[in-house]
Design a protein around this motif. Structure first.
Motif, PDB file in Angstrom:
ATOM      1  N   ALA A 215     -15.850  58.175  25.809  1.00  0.00           N
ATOM      2  CA  ALA A 215     -17.300  58.263  25.655  1.00  0.00           C
ATOM      3  C   ALA A 215     -17.700  59.661  25.185  1.00  0.00           C
ATOM      4  CB  ALA A 215     -17.986  57.924  26.972  1.00  0.00           C
ATOM      5  N   GLY A 216     -17.024  60.676  25.693  1.00  0.00           N
ATOM      6  CA  GLY A 216     -17.319  62.045  25.265  1.00  0.00           C
ATOM      7  C   GLY A 216     -16.939  62.294  23.819  1.00  0.00           C
ATOM      8  N   ILE A 217     -15.819  61.718  23.405  1.00  0.00           N
ATOM      9  CA  ILE A 217     -15.386  61.890  22.008  1.00  0.00           C
ATOM     10  C   ILE A 217     -16.339  61.174  21.062  1.00  0.00           C
ATOM     11  CG2 ILE A 217     -13.547  61.275  20.376  1.00  0.00           C
ATOM     12  CD1 ILE A 217     -11.550  61.817  22.610  1.00  0.00           C
ATOM     13  N   GLU A 218     -16.801  59.957  21.448  1.00  0.00           N
ATOM     14  CA  GLU A 218     -17.730  59.214  20.598  1.00  0.00           C
ATOM     15  C   GLU A 218     -19.062  59.934  20.466  1.00  0.00           C
ATOM     16  OE1 GLU A 218     -17.968  55.379  22.385  1.00  0.00           O
ATOM     17  OE2 GLU A 218     -16.002  54.756  21.614  1.00  0.00           O
ATOM     18  N   GLY A 219     -19.424  60.709  21.468  1.00  0.00           N
ATOM     19  CA  GLY A 219     -20.686  61.425  21.431  1.00  0.00           C
ATOM     20  C   GLY A 219     -20.648  62.683  20.578  1.00  0.00           C
ATOM     21  N   LEU A 220     -19.458  63.090  20.132  1.00  0.00           N
ATOM     22  CA  LEU A 220     -19.365  64.287  19.297  1.00  0.00           C
ATOM     23  C   LEU A 220     -19.933  64.019  17.914  1.00  0.00           C
ATOM     24  CD1 LEU A 220     -15.782  65.543  20.175  1.00  0.00           C
ATOM     25  CD2 LEU A 220     -17.955  66.492  20.931  1.00  0.00           C
ATOM     26  N   VAL A 221     -20.600  65.004  17.360  1.00  0.00           N
ATOM     27  CA  VAL A 221     -21.167  64.902  16.026  1.00  0.00           C
ATOM     28  C   VAL A 221     -20.224  65.573  15.048  1.00  0.00           C
ATOM     29  CG1 VAL A 221     -23.172  65.513  14.613  1.00  0.00           C
ATOM     30  CG2 VAL A 221     -23.479  64.959  17.029  1.00  0.00           C
ATOM     31  N   PRO A 222     -19.858  64.899  13.945  1.00  0.00           N
ATOM     32  CA  PRO A 222     -18.971  65.542  12.985  1.00  0.00           C
ATOM     33  C   PRO A 222     -19.667  66.720  12.314  1.00  0.00           C
ATOM     34  CG  PRO A 222     -19.735  63.429  12.124  1.00  0.00           C
ATOM     35  CD  PRO A 222     -20.226  63.547  13.540  1.00  0.00           C
ATOM     36  N   PRO A 223     -18.901  67.745  11.938  1.00  0.00           N
ATOM     37  CA  PRO A 223     -19.528  68.905  11.293  1.00  0.00           C
ATOM     38  C   PRO A 223     -20.086  68.510   9.926  1.00  0.00           C
ATOM     39  CG  PRO A 223     -17.142  69.089  11.249  1.00  0.00           C
ATOM     40  CD  PRO A 223     -17.463  67.887  12.079  1.00  0.00           C
ATOM     41  N   GLU A 224     -21.143  69.192   9.555  1.00  0.00           N
ATOM     42  CA  GLU A 224     -21.773  68.908   8.263  1.00  0.00           C
ATOM     43  C   GLU A 224     -20.887  69.446   7.141  1.00  0.00           C
ATOM     44  OE1 GLU A 224     -25.775  70.278   8.003  1.00  0.00           O
ATOM     45  OE2 GLU A 224     -26.276  69.578  10.008  1.00  0.00           O
TER      46      GLU A 224
END
Length: 135
Positions: free
Chosen positions: A121-130
């Protein structure tokens, strides 16, 4: 003079390539200020290095060990590592630097436990860098 010196060194170091490596390393040491073990006799550093090897004032094994040490980028220190099973069973790590003068027992540091679902759940909540145009 250098040709005779090379022929004298082959008795001490069998491989000519290794002889070149050792003599060049020693010549660099001399140029950096290391003391020489023989009389210079107006010779340049590579010839002095070959003469030192031929006269056995320096051990080829010691030179080889020093050459290997000088080429290493990361020197590994052999320190015993704590057993991971005992750390998990104990639930923490004893920290010797956090001792009080009055307290004989070291303070233990505990680690948070996270389930696999919480990790996902924590990994899915990460936002990829722009993405930027610099690449």
């Amino acid at each position: 003079m250098a040709r005779v010196t090379v022929e004298d060194c082959i008795d001490k170091v069998d491989n000519r390539f290794e002889l070149v490596l050792l003599a060049s390393h020693r010549a660099r040491q001399i140029s950096q200020g290391a003391s020489i073990t023989i009389d210079r006799d107006n010779d340049k550093n590579p010839v002095v290095a070959l003469r030192e090897i031929a006269d056995e004032t320096l051990s080829p094994d010691d030179l080889k060990e020093d050459l290997i040490h000088s080429l290493q980028k990361h020197v590994e220190v052999d320190e015993p590592e704590p057993d991971p099973a005992s750390l998990i069973a104990a639930g923490g790590v004893a920290v010797a630097s956090d001792r009080d003068e009055d307290d004989d027992a070291p303070e233990t540091v505990t680690f948070d436990q996270m389930s696999e679902e919480e990790l996902l759940a924590g990994i899915e909540g990460l936002v990829p860098p722009e993405k930027s145009d610099d690449y």
